[in-house]
Design an enzyme around this catalytic site. Structure first.
Site, PDB file in Angstrom:
ATOM      1  N   HIS A 254      -5.605   0.357   8.166  1.00 15.86           N
ATOM      2  CA  HIS A 254      -5.461   1.400   7.133  1.00 15.86           C
ATOM      3  C   HIS A 254      -4.484   0.941   6.037  1.00 15.86           C
ATOM      4  O   HIS A 254      -4.818   0.967   4.837  1.00 15.86           O
ATOM      5  CB  HIS A 254      -4.965   2.686   7.793  1.00 15.86           C
ATOM      6  CG  HIS A 254      -4.791   3.830   6.838  1.00 15.86           C
ATOM      7  ND1 HIS A 254      -5.729   4.814   6.673  1.00 15.86           N
ATOM      8  CD2 HIS A 254      -3.778   4.141   5.985  1.00 15.86           C
ATOM      9  CE1 HIS A 254      -5.313   5.673   5.760  1.00 15.86           C
ATOM     10  NE2 HIS A 254      -4.123   5.294   5.331  1.00 15.86           N
ATOM     11  N   GLU A 255      -3.298   0.515   6.434  1.00 17.40           N
ATOM     12  CA  GLU A 255      -2.293   0.116   5.428  1.00 17.40           C
ATOM     13  C   GLU A 255      -2.735  -1.129   4.672  1.00 17.40           C
ATOM     14  O   GLU A 255      -2.409  -1.280   3.488  1.00 17.40           O
ATOM     15  CB  GLU A 255      -0.926  -0.090   6.086  1.00 17.40           C
ATOM     16  CG  GLU A 255      -0.332   1.159   6.747  1.00 17.40           C
ATOM     17  CD  GLU A 255      -0.314   2.401   5.863  1.00 17.40           C
ATOM     18  OE1 GLU A 255      -0.246   2.274   4.628  1.00 17.40           O
ATOM     19  OE2 GLU A 255      -0.396   3.524   6.427  1.00 17.40           O
ATOM     20  N   HIS A 258      -4.669  -0.062   1.689  1.00 19.68           N
ATOM     21  CA  HIS A 258      -3.793   0.270   0.557  1.00 19.68           C
ATOM     22  C   HIS A 258      -3.231  -1.005  -0.091  1.00 19.68           C
ATOM     23  O   HIS A 258      -3.209  -1.141  -1.314  1.00 19.68           O
ATOM     24  CB  HIS A 258      -2.607   1.114   1.030  1.00 19.68           C
ATOM     25  CG  HIS A 258      -2.945   2.532   1.381  1.00 19.68           C
ATOM     26  ND1 HIS A 258      -3.453   3.414   0.466  1.00 19.68           N
ATOM     27  CD2 HIS A 258      -2.829   3.231   2.548  1.00 19.68           C
ATOM     28  CE1 HIS A 258      -3.637   4.604   1.039  1.00 19.68           C
ATOM     29  NE2 HIS A 258      -3.274   4.515   2.305  1.00 19.68           N
ATOM     30  N   GLU A 284      -6.507   6.211  -1.002  1.00 18.97           N
ATOM     31  CA  GLU A 284      -6.894   6.608   0.352  1.00 18.97           C
ATOM     32  C   GLU A 284      -8.346   6.225   0.644  1.00 18.97           C
ATOM     33  O   GLU A 284      -8.705   5.979   1.796  1.00 18.97           O
ATOM     34  CB  GLU A 284      -6.653   8.113   0.527  1.00 18.97           C
ATOM     35  CG  GLU A 284      -6.596   8.593   1.960  1.00 18.97           C
ATOM     36  CD  GLU A 284      -5.419   8.046   2.779  1.00 18.97           C
ATOM     37  OE1 GLU A 284      -4.507   7.399   2.212  1.00 18.97           O
ATOM     38  OE2 GLU A 284      -5.428   8.263   4.001  1.00 18.97           O
TER      39      GLU A 284
HETATM   40 ZN    ZN Z   1      -3.196   6.180   3.621  1.00 18.70          ZN
END
Ligand code: ZN
Length: 489
Positions: A254-255, A258, A284
């Site tokens: 997830h990170e 980003h 996101e």
């Molecule tokens: Zn996030």
């Protein structure tokens, strides 16, 4: 020097200082000595005052009045600089200082109220935060809708009415799908003890597979995983739990979504307003697409199952299909951050409606807990029994983040749109994912979306990348197909 050149020189220096402020925040969450906290607060406040002075500098308005952009990127720079300057000058210094003071106190009160299950202790200070944010919204809106004005900080160019149209269409089909899935037998969660150093090493391997450039980034540990920075220095954090390796592996993916977004922005925009992600929602969308549509896909989890057995030995799961089901396990719960891909958006939809009612003045903070519990029961079929499972679970409102929650589901909606378009363009994607190689997908995202940074408004950016205006339809089709198959509906 033209007015445009003067303005860009000023904006670059402001951006450089903002990056320094961000890195102080990273430091505070990772390696700062505990005893340094009081000094750090003063350092950050001093830097924030410098940034505020630069953003409200009267010369910025003069340069903006005269500046002529040489090209489309220059026009986008002017649009972003103008927006930031107008926002900064509209909010009186007294109100900004009061907000900083009250939200800093409210965060401590919230943590203690949550720990002691005492909502009454939190209600008065939350009421102060809501009142101040409404005052700020009124200053920004200049007669328009307060919530729309607050939303612009996180999702510029989007209105609450647009969001409501998409969220309203999601809710009935998600509650129906959730009900059908929970009536079916669910797989057992993963059990066992998983070496933390091995989890961390596998997380690094995954981060690089998903395109994270460690020569311009680094991975540290923190209580709550996050990504920080932009351009040539984009860092992420993760955490390890010996009982739950998925927490580490999937929060890392997830990170990385980003972080690689920031790393992949065109180098020509370095340290400028355009050289940042387009919005919280678009950010996101990248992290969710990496984590869910790619990372939790049947093809990729097939590869990950083998890799986890290499690293940890027998993990008590028979085969790739069983592993895919465990990774995508749907279970009853109260907590947003522990929720699965299917139920997560229902948590956000209720927060969006509740916070909009608070900002509009249609709901008082004293009635918030009851409204939360009623809505939760309506969508999930059972009500929280303690406040820490209910309206005290999230930190966001205590720090004044009204307008932030919907960006989580906007991200999922955008991810649904991007994933559908990506699959049309990359018919052989699963073959690569089954080899543990997401690079065709991450390359597609870099080319279609990430390299543009803040060049376009969020909705225009999604439309340019996919050929269609954003809607809830692709996400719903994806969720109904995926969970329909997993739970044999
Ligand atoms: Zn996030």
């Amino acid at each position: 020097m033209t007015a445009f050149d003067d303005l860009m020189t000023h904006a670059r220096e402001t951006q450089a200082l903002a990056q320094v402020a961000g890195r102080l925040g990273w430091d505070q969450e990772t390696v700062m000595p505990r005893g340094a906290a009081p000094q750090r607060a003063e350092e950050m406040a001093a830097l924030e005052a410098v940034l505020h002075a630069r953003r409200t500098d009267p010369r910025v308005a003069e340069w903006l009045a005269e500046a002529r952009a040489p090209d489309a990127a220059g026009q986008a720079q002017l649009r972003l600089i103008r927006r930031q300057h107008e926002r900064a000058v509209k909010v009186p210094a007294r109100l900004a200082a009061e907000l900083a003071r009250v939200t800093s106190r409210a965060q401590g009160v919230w943590a203690e109220a949550r720990r002691s299950e005492d909502p009454g202790a939190f209600v008065p200070v939350l009421a102060e935060v809501v009142a101040l944010r409404r005052e700020e919204g009124a200053a920004l809106a200049a007669g328009g809708d307060l919530y729309d004005a607050l939303l612009q900080d996180y999702e510029p160019g989007t209105t609450a009415a647009e969001i409501e149209a998409m969220f309203g269409a999601l809710r009935p089909r998600l509650t129906e799908l959730r009900g059908a899935v929970l009536e079916r037998p669910a797989p057992e969660p993963l059990k066992g003890h998983f070496d933390q150093a091995a989890q961390y090493a596998l997380a690094r391997e995954l981060a690089q597979a998903f395109g994270y450039d460690l020569s311009r980034g680094r991975i540290d540990t923190a209580v709550h995983p996050f990504s920080a920075g932009s351009g040539l220095d984009v860092r992420i954090t993760t955490r390890t739990d010996p009982a739950d390796p998925f927490n580490c592996l999937y929060s890392t993916i997830h990170e990385v979504g980003h972080a690689t977004y920031e790393q992949n922005i065109d180098a020509a925009y370095l340290l400028t307003p355009v050289g940042q992600g387009a919005s919280m929602g678009v950010h996101e969308s990248q992290s969710r697409l990496y984590e869910n549509q790619l990372g939790r896909s049947r093809a990729f989890t097939g590869w990950l199952f083998g890799r986890m057995r290499d690293v940890f030995g027998d993990i008590g799961i028979a085969d790739e299909d069983a592993f895919h089901a465990v990774v995508n396990r749907v279970h009853r719960g109260f907590i947003r951050t522990e929720s699965d891909e299917l139920q997560y958006n229902l948590h956000i939809l209720m927060r969006f409606d509740l916070e909009r009612a608070l900002v509009a003045g249609d709901l008082t903070v004293s009635d918030l807990e009851a409204a939360w519990n009623d809505r939760f029961a309506a969508d999930f079929g059972y009500a929280p029994k303690r406040p820490s499972d209910g309206f005290l679970q999230d930190v966001h409102w205590s720090v004044g983040l009204f307008g932030y929650f919907p960006t989580y589901t906007l991200g999922n909606l955008y991810a649904g749109c991007l994933h559908a378009a990506m699959r049309r363009d990359l018919p052989d994607l699963d073959a690569a994912l089954a080899q543990g190689d997401p690079s065709p997908a991450t390359g597609w995202l870099r080319e279609k979306l990430q390299r543009h940074g803040g060049l376009m408004e969020p909705r225009d950016l999604i439309e340019a990348a996919t050929g269609e205006a954003p809607s809830e339809i692709p996400l719903l089709a994806y969720l109904e197909d995926k969970f329909g198959q997993l739970y044999r509906l």
